[in-house]
Write a protein that holds these residues in place. Structure first.
Motif, PDB file in Angstrom:
ATOM      1  N   GLU A 367       0.836  -1.205   0.000  1.00 35.63           N
ATOM      2  CA  GLU A 367       0.000   0.000   0.000  1.00 35.63           C
ATOM      3  C   GLU A 367       0.871   1.256   0.000  1.00 35.63           C
ATOM      4  O   GLU A 367       0.620   2.208  -0.753  1.00 35.63           O
ATOM      5  N   CYS A 368       1.894   1.244   0.836  1.00 39.49           N
ATOM      6  CA  CYS A 368       2.785   2.411   0.931  1.00 39.49           C
ATOM      7  C   CYS A 368       3.610   2.583  -0.341  1.00 39.49           C
ATOM      8  O   CYS A 368       3.806   3.710  -0.821  1.00 39.49           O
ATOM      9  N   LYS A 369       4.107   1.479  -0.889  1.00 47.12           N
ATOM     10  CA  LYS A 369       4.907   1.546  -2.116  1.00 47.12           C
ATOM     11  C   LYS A 369       4.086   2.104  -3.270  1.00 47.12           C
ATOM     12  O   LYS A 369       4.577   2.934  -4.056  1.00 47.12           O
ATOM     13  N   ASP A 370       2.830   1.669  -3.383  1.00 49.06           N
ATOM     14  CA  ASP A 370       1.965   2.167  -4.452  1.00 49.06           C
ATOM     15  C   ASP A 370       1.782   3.679  -4.345  1.00 49.06           C
ATOM     16  O   ASP A 370       1.775   4.399  -5.360  1.00 49.06           O
ATOM     17  N   LEU A 371       1.661   4.174  -3.114  1.00 50.42           N
ATOM     18  CA  LEU A 371       1.523   5.620  -2.909  1.00 50.42           C
ATOM     19  C   LEU A 371       2.823   6.343  -3.274  1.00 50.42           C
ATOM     20  O   LEU A 371       2.803   7.396  -3.920  1.00 50.42           O
ATOM     21  N   LEU A 372       3.954   5.781  -2.858  1.00 47.65           N
ATOM     22  CA  LEU A 372       5.244   6.397  -3.187  1.00 47.65           C
ATOM     23  C   LEU A 372       5.465   6.434  -4.698  1.00 47.65           C
ATOM     24  O   LEU A 372       5.987   7.424  -5.235  1.00 47.65           O
ATOM     25  N   ASP A 373       5.059   5.377  -5.379  1.00 41.74           N
ATOM     26  CA  ASP A 373       5.223   5.331  -6.833  1.00 41.74           C
ATOM     27  C   ASP A 373       4.406   6.422  -7.532  1.00 41.74           C
ATOM     28  O   ASP A 373       4.742   6.841  -8.649  1.00 41.74           O
ATOM     29  N   LYS A 374       3.340   6.882  -6.870  1.00 43.15           N
ATOM     30  CA  LYS A 374       2.513   7.958  -7.417  1.00 43.15           C
ATOM     31  C   LYS A 374       2.992   9.345  -6.975  1.00 43.15           C
ATOM     32  O   LYS A 374       2.370  10.348  -7.308  1.00 43.15           O
ATOM     33  N   GLY A 375       4.086   9.350  -6.191  1.00 42.49           N
ATOM     34  CA  GLY A 375       4.610  10.623  -5.716  1.00 42.49           C
ATOM     35  C   GLY A 375       3.918  11.143  -4.470  1.00 42.49           C
ATOM     36  O   GLY A 375       4.057  12.321  -4.110  1.00 42.49           O
ATOM     37  N   THR A 376       3.196  10.268  -3.770  1.00 42.68           N
ATOM     38  CA  THR A 376       2.459  10.666  -2.572  1.00 42.68           C
ATOM     39  C   THR A 376       3.318  10.503  -1.327  1.00 42.68           C
ATOM     40  O   THR A 376       3.985   9.482  -1.147  1.00 42.68           O
ATOM     41  N   ASP A 377       3.301  11.505  -0.463  1.00 42.15           N
ATOM     42  CA  ASP A 377       3.992  11.425   0.825  1.00 42.15           C
ATOM     43  C   ASP A 377       3.245  10.433   1.705  1.00 42.15           C
ATOM     44  O   ASP A 377       2.012  10.435   1.755  1.00 42.15           O
ATOM     45  N   ILE A 378       3.967   9.561   2.413  1.00 45.33           N
ATOM     46  CA  ILE A 378       3.307   8.509   3.194  1.00 45.33           C
ATOM     47  C   ILE A 378       3.607   8.614   4.690  1.00 45.33           C
ATOM     48  O   ILE A 378       4.562   9.274   5.114  1.00 45.33           O
ATOM     49  N   ASP A 379       2.771   7.922   5.465  1.00 50.75           N
ATOM     50  CA  ASP A 379       2.953   7.791   6.909  1.00 50.75           C
ATOM     51  C   ASP A 379       2.660   6.334   7.254  1.00 50.75           C
ATOM     52  O   ASP A 379       1.507   5.949   7.427  1.00 50.75           O
TER      53      ASP A 379
END
Length: 423
Positions: A367-379
């Motif tokens: 889930e976090c990797k998919d967000l990072l791949d979209k350029g989204t900052d994660i927590d």
């Protein structure tokens, strides 16, 4: 005596100086500067994220090894199932941390550095980590411990490369001290392992006991390599406490018979254990030896499916202590490499705080990797709870579990207490 609530109280964090302890003085195990060849150049990424483990296969914390190794193995399994890191599968090299009575940890670190790992997960023992942290971080490699709780690491000069997913003992001591006084114990005796973990946790526990209206009537610091603990137990008996707090490791198995011989049983004097000796002793002792004793262990409740998944990688697991923290240490490091687009430890270290705070919440590597791949900052909120590394590389908040033993000498959870490290 007025019984306090379980509200958090502020306790001063210990300084970084290595206390006069077994691992730092008696054994001559001052932190190593590391080999010159390893320390002369900072580690640089090669495009393959490689994890090294420095966890106890032998020694006084060997019972913590299986769940910690399982946590790392499960994390790597999940990471690779989600595509790995930097487009490649994560690789791993295991090693034994031993304990401070041997030089195993130093030899293991040399092996891992030679194999050019990017991050070392471990050690479990704070004193073991203190003996090798300079060698690891001096070589430019990142270190993440799933179980180091000594307050000494909070201000340790580690080149920004040391992190831990377990909270410093200022928090466990606060919970433990509050538990002791809430249980109505006015006079308390402490039996304390002579190392950075033992004396640091004792200091925080004493502060909480005293702020809660209790009195520490005896504090005996013992040598973990001693052949006999009759003298220390005798001094505790002479002080006639209502409760006895045992802060130690595997040597607890030698201390407990002495307590029983002295008439200081778990029923006549309330016993309290800590993460270093909270274990399922089962038939190692006669039934009822630990009955009614309580203990504390950092970590939130692990979900049933997580435990089931751990058993899929190690069906022999009987204890799950620090498995969630080991899992999260591995996942966070992998997310940091993903965010940095590099497995260079220095680049990863700069992303450790960023991927655990302030962004979009996510709970799995995929889930976090998919967000990072979209350029989204994660927590990333892990299986051990919210991590949110602070500037010292400590989790800024954590949970401490409270456990109680039954007649079969095994423990079960009775409560959890969550709080901020700062109080």
């Amino acid at each position: 005596m007025n019984r306090p609530s379980f509200a958090w109280r502020s306790v001063a964090v210990l300084g970084a100086a290595c206390l006069t302890l077994a691992a730092c003085a008696d054994d001559g195990d001052t932190p190593s500067a590391g080999s010159s060849s390893a320390a002369t150049a900072a580690a640089s990424g090669d495009g393959t994220f490689k994890v090294g483990t420095l966890l106890p296969q032998t020694g006084s914390l060997a019972f913590l090894g299986p769940p910690e190794f399982a946590g790392v193995d499960l994390a790597i399994k999940d990471i690779n199932a989600a595509g790995g890191v930097l487009g490649k599968p994560v690789t791993k090299s295991d090693s034994d941390s031993g304990d401070t009575s041997t030089d195993i940890a130093s030899q293991s670190v040399n092996k891992l550095l030679t194999e050019k790992v990017d991050v070392i997960i471990g050690a479990a023992s704070s004193s073991v980590s203190l003996s090798v942290i300079d060698k690891i971080t001096g070589a430019g490699v990142m270190q993440i411990s799933p179980a180091n709780t000594s307050d000494a690491f909070t201000t340790y000069k580690d080149n920004g490369l040391y992190f831990r997913t377990a909270p410093p003992d200022v928090l466990q001591g606060r919970v433990l001290g509050n538990l002791v006084t809430e249980d109505g114990n006015a006079k308390v005796g402490l039996l304390v392992l002579q190392d950075s973990y033992g004396t640091g946790l004792a200091k925080s526990t004493r502060a909480a006991i005293e702020s809660g209206g209790g009195q520490v009537v005896a504090e005996e610091v013992y040598d973990p390599k001693a052949a006999d603990y009759s003298a220390e137990v005798g001094k505790i008996k002479q002080a006639n406490p209502d409760a006895i707090v045992l802060i130690g490791f595997d040597e607890t198995k030698k201390i407990v018979p002495k307590l029983v011989e002295a008439g200081l049983t778990s029923k006549s004097k309330k016993w309290y254990l800590v993460d270093g000796n909270l274990a399922n002793y089962g038939k190692e002792f006669p039934n009822g030896t630990f009955e009614t004793a309580k203990g504390t262990l950092p970590g939130a409740k692990a979900a049933d499916d997580f435990r089931k998944n751990l058993l899929s990688v190690d069906p022999k697991l009987k204890d799950f202590s620090y498995a969630p923290e080991s899992y999260d240490a591995t996942v966070v490091a992998a997310l940091a490499a993903t965010a940095a687009k590099s497995d260079a430890p220095s680049a990863m270290a700069k992303q450790m705080t960023a991927v655990t705070s302030g962004g979009t919440k996510c709970k799995t590597f995929k889930e976090c990797k998919d967000l990072l791949d979209k350029g989204t900052d994660i927590d990333y909120d892990g299986v051990s709870g919210p991590i949110e590394f602070n500037e010292a590389g400590d989790p800024s908040q954590a949970t401490i579990g409270i456990y109680q033993y039954g007649a079969d000498n095994t423990y079960k959870n009775v409560a959890y207490q969550a709080g901020n490290i700062a109080g």
